[in-house]
Design a protein around this motif. Structure first.
Motif, PDB file in Angstrom:
ATOM      1  N   LYS A 273      13.122  -2.824   8.053  1.00  0.00           N
ATOM      2  CA  LYS A 273      14.557  -2.565   7.928  1.00  0.00           C
ATOM      3  C   LYS A 273      15.141  -3.359   6.764  1.00  0.00           C
ATOM      4  N   ALA A 274      14.706  -4.602   6.596  1.00  0.00           N
ATOM      5  CA  ALA A 274      15.198  -5.449   5.512  1.00  0.00           C
ATOM      6  C   ALA A 274      14.806  -4.910   4.139  1.00  0.00           C
ATOM      7  N   ARG A 275      13.797  -4.061   4.079  1.00  0.00           N
ATOM      8  CA  ARG A 275      13.343  -3.483   2.808  1.00  0.00           C
ATOM      9  C   ARG A 275      13.812  -2.043   2.617  1.00  0.00           C
ATOM     10  N   GLY A 276      14.785  -1.639   3.416  1.00  0.00           N
ATOM     11  CA  GLY A 276      15.409  -0.343   3.222  1.00  0.00           C
ATOM     12  C   GLY A 276      14.702   0.833   3.859  1.00  0.00           C
ATOM     13  N   ILE A 277      13.773   0.571   4.773  1.00  0.00           N
ATOM     14  CA  ILE A 277      13.111   1.649   5.499  1.00  0.00           C
ATOM     15  C   ILE A 277      13.931   1.928   6.755  1.00  0.00           C
ATOM     16  N   ARG A 278      14.217   3.199   7.024  1.00  0.00           N
ATOM     17  CA  ARG A 278      15.002   3.559   8.192  1.00  0.00           C
ATOM     18  C   ARG A 278      14.231   3.241   9.468  1.00  0.00           C
ATOM     19  N   VAL A 279      14.901   2.551  10.389  1.00  0.00           N
ATOM     20  CA  VAL A 279      14.334   2.211  11.692  1.00  0.00           C
ATOM     21  C   VAL A 279      15.207   2.844  12.759  1.00  0.00           C
TER      22      VAL A 279
ATOM     23  N   LYS B 111       2.979   5.077  -3.781  1.00  0.00           N
ATOM     24  CA  LYS B 111       4.240   5.596  -4.343  1.00  0.00           C
ATOM     25  C   LYS B 111       5.003   6.494  -3.364  1.00  0.00           C
ATOM     26  N   ILE B 112       4.966   6.139  -2.090  1.00  0.00           N
ATOM     27  CA  ILE B 112       5.727   6.893  -1.095  1.00  0.00           C
ATOM     28  C   ILE B 112       7.201   6.516  -1.224  1.00  0.00           C
ATOM     29  N   ASP B 113       8.040   7.514  -1.305  1.00  0.00           N
ATOM     30  CA  ASP B 113       9.489   7.303  -1.374  1.00  0.00           C
ATOM     31  C   ASP B 113       9.950   6.693  -0.048  1.00  0.00           C
TER      32      ASP B 113
ATOM     33  N   ASP C  58       8.995  15.493   2.067  1.00  0.00           N
ATOM     34  CA  ASP C  58      10.290  15.246   1.435  1.00  0.00           C
ATOM     35  C   ASP C  58      11.376  15.737   2.373  1.00  0.00           C
ATOM     36  N   GLU C  59      12.619  15.532   1.980  1.00  0.00           N
ATOM     37  CA  GLU C  59      13.732  15.926   2.827  1.00  0.00           C
ATOM     38  C   GLU C  59      13.627  17.412   3.170  1.00  0.00           C
ATOM     39  N   GLY C  60      13.875  17.736   4.410  1.00  0.00           N
ATOM     40  CA  GLY C  60      13.749  19.113   4.860  1.00  0.00           C
ATOM     41  C   GLY C  60      12.432  19.385   5.559  1.00  0.00           C
TER      42      GLY C  60
ATOM     43  N   LEU D   8       0.823  -1.201   0.000  1.00  0.00           N
ATOM     44  CA  LEU D   8       0.000   0.000   0.000  1.00  0.00           C
ATOM     45  C   LEU D   8       0.864   1.262   0.000  1.00  0.00           C
ATOM     46  N   LEU D   9       1.800   1.346   0.929  1.00  0.00           N
ATOM     47  CA  LEU D   9       2.585   2.562   1.095  1.00  0.00           C
ATOM     48  C   LEU D   9       3.570   2.804  -0.051  1.00  0.00           C
TER      49      LEU D   9
END
Length: 182
Positions: A122-128, A100-102, A159-161, A94-95
């Protein structure tokens, strides 16, 4: 519904059968009855009108964006035990794929003892990020003796910032012996 969940209607804002809360403040309020009965797989889902009465001063301050307070609509599900990986797959799809959430704009907050809930992300590259000094932020009470929840919090930024804002939670509802109920 597409994943087989039984869809329930939104409950009243004033719960009729739950004396543990004054208002329906989350999707768990109308779903708590299923914890005693047991859940058929995959579980239940609903879109729920909610009201939280904390931080009322923020309701009238037009310069503040309420942070999970006041009147809002919440989407929630209560899934049968033993489905953590499937639920995580559904949420990830979903996310990341459908909305299409970065990945760089998602953040998972947790405590180290709940790595069973955060390892998928974490295994899928999401920061924990783990914050063992604030364990209570990752624990829930439901007004049911011997039942509690432990979980991880999802945060999202534009987004960043931009600052992260709370998006939702993934909670393991358990009895005192650690048996997962939902």
């Amino acid at each position: 519904e597409g994943h087989g969940y039984q869809t329930l209607p939104s409950a009243d804002l004033l719960p009729q059968d739950d004396q543990s809360v004054l208002f329906t403040g989350a999707t768990i309020t109308p779903l708590k009855g299923f914890l005693a009965k047991g859940l058929s797989s995959p579980g239940y889902c609903l879109v729920q009108k909610c009201f939280r009465s904390k931080r009322l001063d923020e309701m009238i301050d037009l310069n503040k964006i309420p942070d999970w307070t006041h009147y809002f609509t919440m989407c929630g599900m209560l899934a049968a035990p033993g489905r953590l990986d499937e639920i995580s797959d559904e949420a990830y799809t979903l996310l990341i794929e459908r909305l299409k959430i970065d990945k760089n704009n998602l953040l998972i907050l947790a405590v180290s003892e709940d790595r069973d809930l955060s390892k998928y992300w974490k295994a899928r590259g999401i920061r924990v990020e783990e914050n063992d000094g604030d364990k209570e932020s990752y624990r829930w009470k439901y007004g049911i003796p011997d039942i509690h929840g432990r979980g991880i919090n999802f945060l999202l930024r534009k987004d960043e910032g931009h600052p992260y804002r709370e998006l939702g939670n993934l909670v393991s509802i358990e009895n005192l012996e650690g048996e997962v109920k939902a």
